[in-house]
Design an enzyme around this catalytic site. Structure first.
Site, PDB file in Angstrom:
ATOM      1  CG  LEU A  55      -1.958  -1.060   1.393  1.00 51.66           C
ATOM      2  CD1 LEU A  55      -2.678  -0.911   2.733  1.00 51.66           C
ATOM      3  CD2 LEU A  55      -2.953  -1.025   0.245  1.00 51.66           C
ATOM      4  CG  ASP A  56       0.595   4.233  -3.018  1.00 50.92           C
ATOM      5  OD1 ASP A  56       1.376   3.360  -3.431  1.00 50.92           O
ATOM      6  OD2 ASP A  56      -0.225   4.820  -3.751  1.00 50.92           O
ATOM      7  CB  THR A  57       3.982   6.220   2.300  1.00 50.28           C
ATOM      8  OG1 THR A  57       5.142   5.499   1.863  1.00 50.28           O
ATOM      9  CG2 THR A  57       4.262   6.810   3.675  1.00 50.28           C
TER      10      THR A  57
END
Length: 215
Positions: A55-57
């Protein structure tokens, strides 16, 4: 402790409600990450679990881990065959008239010395498909459920901008900067042979405000 954010756990799998702002992999510049805190998710096992996707940050929500090498192989096949169902909820900064649709738009990674890299819509890129469903329109913005078929980097963020004219609120790269990014991995469904599927939902974070009541 990350262990306080576990949504599901058995001998094979663990699903974490990943907090926004915490990257999955260790950043090149150093700093906190899921990878550096895997010991918090051992939960009695000798070996730490393995994250099965990213998942993106700044994206929160459901993140699947395998707790054994055998489970890792099974889940890897499930992702490769697109048997895993992933649902996201986001607030897009425009009013969407249609109730639902499909975004079929190839994506390509593009780099420049000035802006660094980002994903762009490009017919020569990798195939990328996202199903979407309108949940609620309010004050010029729309709460949308996204279900990506493919798993390209930044897929939902780019598709939201290209399909709806404006991107996700809080997305500093592809959307509308300011405040937290309103993109959340809300649900994961992972089929398993001989036992019930893993079906986990992560509640929307508090910073979604009034949108939480509509999701």
């Amino acid at each position: 402790m990350l262990s306080d954010r576990i949504l599901f756990i058995d001998a094979e799998a663990l699903v974490l409600d990943k907090p926004a702002g915490l990257p999955v992999d260790a950043p090149r510049r150093g700093g906190d990450s899921i990878a550096s805190r895997l010991d918090e998710l051992r939960c009695g096992f000798k070996r730490p679990p393995t994250p099965m996707h990213r998942l993106d940050t700044d994206t929160s929500g459901c993140l699947l881990f395998a707790r054994s090498p055998k489970a890792r192989a099974v889940f890897q096949r499930a992702f490769e065959t697109r048997a895993v169902e992933k649902y996201y909820v986001a607030v897009v900064g425009s009013e969407i008239a249609e109730p639902e649709g499909v975004i079929d738009m190839p994506l390509l990674k593009k780099s420049s010395a000035e802006a660094g890299w980002r994903m762009v819509a490009d017919q020569h890129g990798s195939p990328a498909t996202t199903h979407w469903r309108r949940l609620l329109v309010r004050d010029g913005s729309t709460l949308v459920e996204f279900r990506p078929v493919t798993g390209r980097t930044h897929q939902i963020r780019v598709h939201a901008r290209e399909a709806f004219g404006r991107g996700i609120i809080g997305d500093r790269v592809y959307g509308i900067p300011g405040g937290p990014m309103l993109l959340h991995a809300s649900r994961l469904v992972i089929p398993r042979e001989g036992k019930p599927a893993i079906d986990v939902t992560a509640p929307l974070p508090d910073y979604f405000g009034e949108w939480r009541n509509a999701a």
